[in-house]
Every structure is written in structure tokens, then in C-alpha cells.
Design a protein around this motif. Structure first.
Motif, PDB file in Angstrom:
ATOM      1  N   LYS A 179     -98.203 104.086 -10.269  1.00 55.00           N
ATOM      2  CA  LYS A 179     -96.958 104.470 -10.938  1.00 55.00           C
ATOM      3  C   LYS A 179     -97.207 105.315 -12.181  1.00 55.00           C
ATOM      4  CE  LYS A 179     -95.191 100.123  -9.395  1.00 55.00           C
ATOM      5  NZ  LYS A 179     -94.046  99.371  -9.209  1.00 55.00           N
ATOM      6  N   ASN A 180     -98.478 105.627 -12.448  1.00 59.73           N
ATOM      7  CA  ASN A 180     -98.854 106.255 -13.703  1.00 59.73           C
ATOM      8  C   ASN A 180     -98.811 107.777 -13.624  1.00 59.73           C
ATOM      9  OD1 ASN A 180     -99.910 106.961 -16.156  1.00 59.73           O
ATOM     10  ND2 ASN A 180    -101.568 105.450 -16.091  1.00 59.73           N
ATOM     11  N   VAL A 181     -97.728 108.354 -14.079  1.00 62.16           N
ATOM     12  CA  VAL A 181     -97.555 109.810 -14.058  1.00 62.16           C
ATOM     13  C   VAL A 181     -98.582 110.496 -14.961  1.00 62.16           C
ATOM     14  CG1 VAL A 181     -95.824 109.992 -15.889  1.00 62.16           C
ATOM     15  CG2 VAL A 181     -95.782 111.611 -13.984  1.00 62.16           C
ATOM     16  N   PHE A 182     -99.146 109.765 -15.917  1.00 65.53           N
ATOM     17  CA  PHE A 182    -100.108 110.355 -16.840  1.00 65.53           C
ATOM     18  C   PHE A 182    -101.468 110.611 -16.183  1.00 65.53           C
ATOM     19  CE2 PHE A 182     -97.105 108.034 -19.562  1.00 65.53           C
ATOM     20  CZ  PHE A 182     -96.585 109.114 -20.249  1.00 65.53           C
ATOM     21  N   LEU A 183    -101.702 110.023 -15.013  1.00 67.08           N
ATOM     22  CA  LEU A 183    -102.937 110.281 -14.280  1.00 67.08           C
ATOM     23  C   LEU A 183    -102.866 111.563 -13.457  1.00 67.08           C
ATOM     24  CD1 LEU A 183    -103.839 106.694 -12.989  1.00 67.08           C
ATOM     25  CD2 LEU A 183    -104.934 107.962 -14.844  1.00 67.08           C
ATOM     26  N   VAL A 184    -101.661 112.086 -13.260  1.00 67.41           N
ATOM     27  CA  VAL A 184    -101.484 113.299 -12.455  1.00 67.41           C
ATOM     28  C   VAL A 184    -102.130 114.473 -13.192  1.00 67.41           C
ATOM     29  CG1 VAL A 184     -99.787 114.902 -11.486  1.00 67.41           C
ATOM     30  CG2 VAL A 184     -99.368 112.435 -11.409  1.00 67.41           C
ATOM     31  N   PRO A 185    -103.129 115.125 -12.567  1.00 69.68           N
ATOM     32  CA  PRO A 185    -103.854 116.184 -13.282  1.00 69.68           C
ATOM     33  C   PRO A 185    -103.077 117.491 -13.432  1.00 69.68           C
ATOM     34  CG  PRO A 185    -104.715 115.949 -11.071  1.00 69.68           C
ATOM     35  CD  PRO A 185    -103.703 114.855 -11.258  1.00 69.68           C
ATOM     36  N   ASP A 186    -102.097 117.748 -12.594  1.00 65.28           N
ATOM     37  CA  ASP A 186    -101.339 118.998 -12.668  1.00 65.28           C
ATOM     38  C   ASP A 186    -100.097 118.787 -13.532  1.00 65.28           C
ATOM     39  OD1 ASP A 186    -102.961 120.675 -10.991  1.00 65.28           O
ATOM     40  OD2 ASP A 186    -102.269 119.467  -9.297  1.00 65.28           O
ATOM     41  N   ASN A 187    -100.150 119.303 -14.767  1.00 63.69           N
ATOM     42  CA  ASN A 187     -99.030 119.124 -15.701  1.00 63.69           C
ATOM     43  C   ASN A 187     -97.742 119.724 -15.177  1.00 63.69           C
ATOM     44  OD1 ASN A 187    -100.594 117.736 -17.553  1.00 63.69           O
ATOM     45  ND2 ASN A 187    -101.205 119.600 -18.631  1.00 63.69           N
ATOM     46  N   ALA A 188     -97.835 120.807 -14.418  1.00 61.70           N
ATOM     47  CA  ALA A 188     -96.631 121.437 -13.870  1.00 61.70           C
ATOM     48  C   ALA A 188     -95.898 120.482 -12.941  1.00 61.70           C
ATOM     49  CB  ALA A 188     -96.998 122.719 -13.129  1.00 61.70           C
ATOM     50  N   VAL A 189     -96.632 119.673 -12.215  1.00 64.64           N
ATOM     51  CA  VAL A 189     -96.021 118.728 -11.281  1.00 64.64           C
ATOM     52  C   VAL A 189     -95.298 117.619 -12.036  1.00 64.64           C
ATOM     53  CG1 VAL A 189     -96.491 117.049  -9.446  1.00 64.64           C
ATOM     54  CG2 VAL A 189     -97.704 119.235  -9.476  1.00 64.64           C
ATOM     55  N   SER A 190     -95.971 117.003 -12.992  1.00 66.33           N
ATOM     56  CA  SER A 190     -95.320 115.917 -13.733  1.00 66.33           C
ATOM     57  C   SER A 190     -94.140 116.437 -14.549  1.00 66.33           C
ATOM     58  CB  SER A 190     -96.324 115.159 -14.608  1.00 66.33           C
ATOM     59  OG  SER A 190     -97.112 116.022 -15.352  1.00 66.33           O
ATOM     60  N   ALA A 191     -94.228 117.648 -15.089  1.00 66.70           N
ATOM     61  CA  ALA A 191     -93.107 118.233 -15.834  1.00 66.70           C
ATOM     62  C   ALA A 191     -91.940 118.524 -14.905  1.00 66.70           C
ATOM     63  CB  ALA A 191     -93.553 119.500 -16.554  1.00 66.70           C
ATOM     64  N   ALA A 192     -92.226 119.071 -13.733  1.00 63.49           N
ATOM     65  CA  ALA A 192     -91.160 119.372 -12.771  1.00 63.49           C
ATOM     66  C   ALA A 192     -90.463 118.097 -12.317  1.00 63.49           C
ATOM     67  CB  ALA A 192     -91.728 120.119 -11.569  1.00 63.49           C
ATOM     68  N   PHE A 193     -91.244 117.050 -12.077  1.00 58.27           N
ATOM     69  CA  PHE A 193     -90.632 115.786 -11.676  1.00 58.27           C
ATOM     70  C   PHE A 193     -89.722 115.260 -12.782  1.00 58.27           C
ATOM     71  CE2 PHE A 193     -90.516 111.175 -11.900  1.00 58.27           C
ATOM     72  CZ  PHE A 193     -89.846 110.908 -10.718  1.00 58.27           C
ATOM     73  N   ALA A 194     -90.197 115.265 -14.012  1.00 59.65           N
ATOM     74  CA  ALA A 194     -89.416 114.738 -15.139  1.00 59.65           C
ATOM     75  C   ALA A 194     -88.095 115.485 -15.303  1.00 59.65           C
ATOM     76  CB  ALA A 194     -90.232 114.819 -16.425  1.00 59.65           C
ATOM     77  N   GLN A 195     -88.065 116.779 -14.977  1.00 63.31           N
ATOM     78  CA  GLN A 195     -86.857 117.585 -15.136  1.00 63.31           C
ATOM     79  C   GLN A 195     -85.977 117.599 -13.888  1.00 63.31           C
ATOM     80  OE1 GLN A 195     -88.365 121.413 -16.318  1.00 63.31           O
ATOM     81  NE2 GLN A 195     -89.238 120.609 -18.213  1.00 63.31           N
ATOM     82  N   SER A 196     -86.445 116.978 -12.821  1.00 62.00           N
ATOM     83  CA  SER A 196     -85.688 117.006 -11.565  1.00 62.00           C
ATOM     84  C   SER A 196     -84.576 115.955 -11.573  1.00 62.00           C
ATOM     85  CB  SER A 196     -86.623 116.742 -10.380  1.00 62.00           C
ATOM     86  OG  SER A 196     -86.958 115.363 -10.302  1.00 62.00           O
ATOM     87  N   GLU A 197     -83.744 115.995 -10.550  1.00 63.92           N
ATOM     88  CA  GLU A 197     -82.682 114.996 -10.423  1.00 63.92           C
ATOM     89  C   GLU A 197     -83.241 113.593 -10.243  1.00 63.92           C
ATOM     90  OE1 GLU A 197     -80.576 114.816  -6.445  1.00 63.92           O
ATOM     91  OE2 GLU A 197     -81.645 116.718  -6.201  1.00 63.92           O
ATOM     92  N   TYR A 198     -84.531 113.479  -9.902  1.00 72.62           N
ATOM     93  CA  TYR A 198     -85.164 112.172  -9.702  1.00 72.62           C
ATOM     94  C   TYR A 198     -85.967 111.712 -10.925  1.00 72.62           C
ATOM     95  CZ  TYR A 198     -83.879 113.264  -4.946  1.00 72.62           C
ATOM     96  OH  TYR A 198     -83.166 113.594  -3.822  1.00 72.62           O
ATOM     97  N   GLY A 199     -85.959 112.520 -11.963  1.00 69.77           N
ATOM     98  CA  GLY A 199     -86.754 112.227 -13.154  1.00 69.77           C
ATOM     99  C   GLY A 199     -86.413 110.917 -13.845  1.00 69.77           C
ATOM    100  N   THR A 200     -85.197 110.430 -13.657  1.00 71.42           N
ATOM    101  CA  THR A 200     -84.809 109.157 -14.289  1.00 71.42           C
ATOM    102  C   THR A 200     -84.974 107.969 -13.330  1.00 71.42           C
ATOM    103  OG1 THR A 200     -82.493 109.467 -13.644  1.00 71.42           O
ATOM    104  CG2 THR A 200     -83.161 110.279 -15.837  1.00 71.42           C
ATOM    105  N   TRP A 201     -85.341 108.248 -12.098  1.00 78.49           N
ATOM    106  CA  TRP A 201     -85.552 107.168 -11.127  1.00 78.49           C
ATOM    107  C   TRP A 201     -86.872 106.472 -11.435  1.00 78.49           C
ATOM    108  CZ3 TRP A 201     -83.554 107.703  -5.543  1.00 78.49           C
ATOM    109  CH2 TRP A 201     -82.301 108.336  -5.529  1.00 78.49           C
TER     110      TRP A 201
END
Length: 169
Positions: free
Chosen positions: A91-113
Motif C-alpha cells: 500500500k506504500n505509494v512512497f516505494l513507487v520509483p516513478d514519481n510521475a505515476v504516483s503524482a498522476a494517481f494522486a491527482q486522478s479521480e481515484y486519488g482519494t480512494w
């Protein structure tokens, strides 16, 4: 009294037979059953892999291990060629090495899920992430991203494919 003993003995024998049947269905390979070329390929690719467990998934052999809190599943074809790498960040988004991916997820409609799991797949000709997310009152979703952070698709988790080396996303 004799019939009670016979009943207990019969139940014991059935449970014992059932237990042996479960072991026989296990698709885990111990190291004695793994050909040396697979272990050599893993050692060359991941020299820090420890406590490796091998499993057969169809025509593939899969090496499973953990490094730095990331679960690795390395898929090999019948010739010991690596055909897919699956990294499970939990569940750790901070382990994701591609910052663009974690940033895109956070800004998506699912970012608060709530994130249930994050996986990173590297196939021979494709690389992508899957965020498994959930929100009360909504169906669980699998949200797919490429390494640039572009959302590829979002589908209900119960209809998401099992990702294998030949899976096309």
C-alpha cells in the motif's frame, strides 16, 4: 464402544488422506526441483535475493522473494529467460520509483480512494503499474498507468485480468 473407535479411526484416516492430497496439489518447487539454469539466471539478475521460493505457474517458473520491503516475482520461460518482473509495493505509494505515476494517481479521480495494493509489471515489451483501490459504496477498481503517469484504463477489480507475461494491457 467399538463402533465409536471405528468411527474415530475412519475420520482420522480420511483427514490424513485429505492432507496428503493437498500437499500433492502444491505447485511450489523446492530448490532441489529447480534446474540450476533458473537459479543461475536469478543469481545473475538479483544477487541480493534471499529466501527465494520457487513456484510453477503454467509453463513458467516464478522466483518469489523480498528486498527492501518490496515483494518480487520474477517469471522465467522454459529456457530460463526472464519474461516478466512483478514488484508488489503493498500500500506504500512512497516505494513507487516513478514519481510521475504516483503524482498522476494522486491527482486522478481515484486519488482519494484507499490503496489496497500497488504492483509494477515489466514485461518484455511493456511496463506499467496497477493501483488496486477501494472506496466504500463503490466497486473496487484496478487503475493502470504507464511509466510516464498516463492512466491507461480503470476497470473493476473483479473483472481485471490475471497479469502474466503474455497479458496485453
Amino acid at each position: 464402544m467399538k463402533s465409536k473407535i471405528k468411527s474415530i479411526l475412519a475420520a482420522f484416516l480420511m483427514l490424513t488422506s485429505f492432507s496428503f492430497g493437498l500437499v500433492a496439489c502444491d505447485d511450489d518447487d523446492n530448490h532441489a526441483n529447480v534446474p540450476s539454469e533458473f537459479e543461475a539466471a536469478l543469481e545473475q539478475q538479483y544477487p541480493d535475493a534471499k529466501n527465494v521460493e520457487w513456484e510453477r505457474k503454467g509453463k513458467y517458473r516464478v522466483a518469489e522473494f523480498v528486498i527492501n520491503a518490496v515483494e518480487y516475482d520474477i517469471w522465467y520461460d522454459q529456457s530460463a529467460k526472464c519474461v516478466m518482473t512483478e514488484l508488489d509495493y503493498g500500500k506504500n505509494v512512497f516505494l513507487v520509483p516513478d514519481n510521475a505515476v504516483s503524482a498522476a494517481f494522486a491527482q486522478s479521480e481515484y486519488g482519494t480512494w484507499r490503496i489496497d495494493d500497488i504492483k509494477h509489471y515489466k514485461q518484455l515489451n511493456n511496463e506499467f503499474y496497477v493501483f488496486e483501490v477501494e472506496k466504500q459504496g463503490e466497486p473496487d477498481m484496478d487503475v493502470f498507468y504507464n511509466t510516464s503517469g498516463q492512466q491507461l484504463k480503470a476497470i473493476p477489480s473483479d473483472s481485471a485480468p490475471d497479469i502474466r507475461p503474455e497479458t496485453v494491457i
